[in-house]
Design an enzyme around this catalytic site. Sequence first.
Site, PDB file in Angstrom:
ATOM      1  N   HIS A 122      11.633   9.617  44.634  1.00 56.21           N
ATOM      2  CA  HIS A 122      11.112   9.697  46.015  1.00 56.21           C
ATOM      3  C   HIS A 122      12.167   9.338  47.072  1.00 56.21           C
ATOM      4  O   HIS A 122      11.930   9.545  48.258  1.00 56.21           O
ATOM      5  CB  HIS A 122       9.908   8.759  46.186  1.00 56.21           C
ATOM      6  CG  HIS A 122       8.729   9.139  45.351  1.00 56.21           C
ATOM      7  ND1 HIS A 122       8.175  10.401  45.376  1.00 56.21           N
ATOM      8  CD2 HIS A 122       8.005   8.423  44.439  1.00 56.21           C
ATOM      9  CE1 HIS A 122       7.148  10.443  44.530  1.00 56.21           C
ATOM     10  NE2 HIS A 122       7.028   9.262  43.941  1.00 56.21           N
ATOM     11  N   ASP A 159       6.690  13.875  36.507  1.00 62.80           N
ATOM     12  CA  ASP A 159       5.944  12.762  37.106  1.00 62.80           C
ATOM     13  C   ASP A 159       4.748  13.338  37.890  1.00 62.80           C
ATOM     14  O   ASP A 159       4.839  14.439  38.427  1.00 62.80           O
ATOM     15  CB  ASP A 159       6.868  11.984  38.047  1.00 62.80           C
ATOM     16  CG  ASP A 159       6.252  10.700  38.570  1.00 62.80           C
ATOM     17  OD1 ASP A 159       6.579   9.632  38.023  1.00 62.80           O
ATOM     18  OD2 ASP A 159       5.450  10.775  39.530  1.00 62.80           O
TER      19      ASP A 159
HETATM   20 ZN   LIG Z   1       4.772   8.984  39.983  1.00 63.39          ZN
END
Ligand SMILES: [Zn+2]
Length: 307
Positions: A122, A159
């Site tokens: 991220h 993910d």
């Molecule tokens: Zn995640």
Amino acid sequence: MTTALITHDAFDGHVTPDGMPERVARLEAVRAALEDLDLLRVEAPLATDDDVTTLHTEGHVARIRASVPQSGFAALDSETFLAPGSEEAAFRAVGGALKAVDMVMAKEVKNAFVAARPPGHHAEQATPMGFCIFGNVALAARHAMDAHGLDRVAVVDFDVHHGNGTQALLWDEPRALVVTSHQMPLWPGTGYPDERGPHDTIVNVPLAPGTDGGAMRAAYTQQVFPRLRAFRPELILISAGFDAHAADPLAQLRWVEGDFAWVTRELCALAAELCDSRVVSCLEGGYDLDALGASARAHVLELMEAP
Ligand SMILES: [Zn+2]
């Protein structure tokens, strides 16, 4: 050839406040689940500032260093925290990913799993985000190009959250194919199929809440593997988050251990076909400790069995 497990005790110095899902116990669960496996155990080295600023701004690195507290925690945002040990952990998380690339490219090992914290997918150029400080996998992709001269590197991110950071860091990079599957709708809210990048090298595969292993396998078979084959990568990097597991508290997909094994097996088969079996996998999310340990074990067993 063997599989490397790259990790470091310093990752446990990245302590997070009580109640945070991204916590020291996650890596303890992963290590315990892999304890009896015949892996080449390697300590993650420290990355340098130069390694990190290939994709992050110098200001971002300076901000991280300046924000590390003497004690307690420093909040970078509502869920991303620094503890006194976080600087070393963050630089070793990058260093471990780069070391894995070096070992696989040198044929010291067949493939590698990097069990590191903090996770990375991220983090954007100048923004820590979602438990992530530096973009470990994107930096490893860049390192494979810069240090090993690769022209085509694929990143596959399974993910459950969109790999917005990896996408942002490699958006303008024609030498990297970035494929991310993720639950949608779900935080961070990006990852639509029309986010394709200026070189059509970004592939987003959103999955509806409740998507089980069967539907996931269909999506990968139809949307992911053909793109990988067409791209002909020289190395496959995996952002291995295990929070698409049915037991995970942060999302609503319904994968089980066997599904993580399947996607790993298929990616390893593609790597054998396309790139001399070169695979580097880096831990991202996964927040139910039992599911995380069991899924990471299933993943690593497939790496060990890879052709
Ligand atoms: Zn995640």
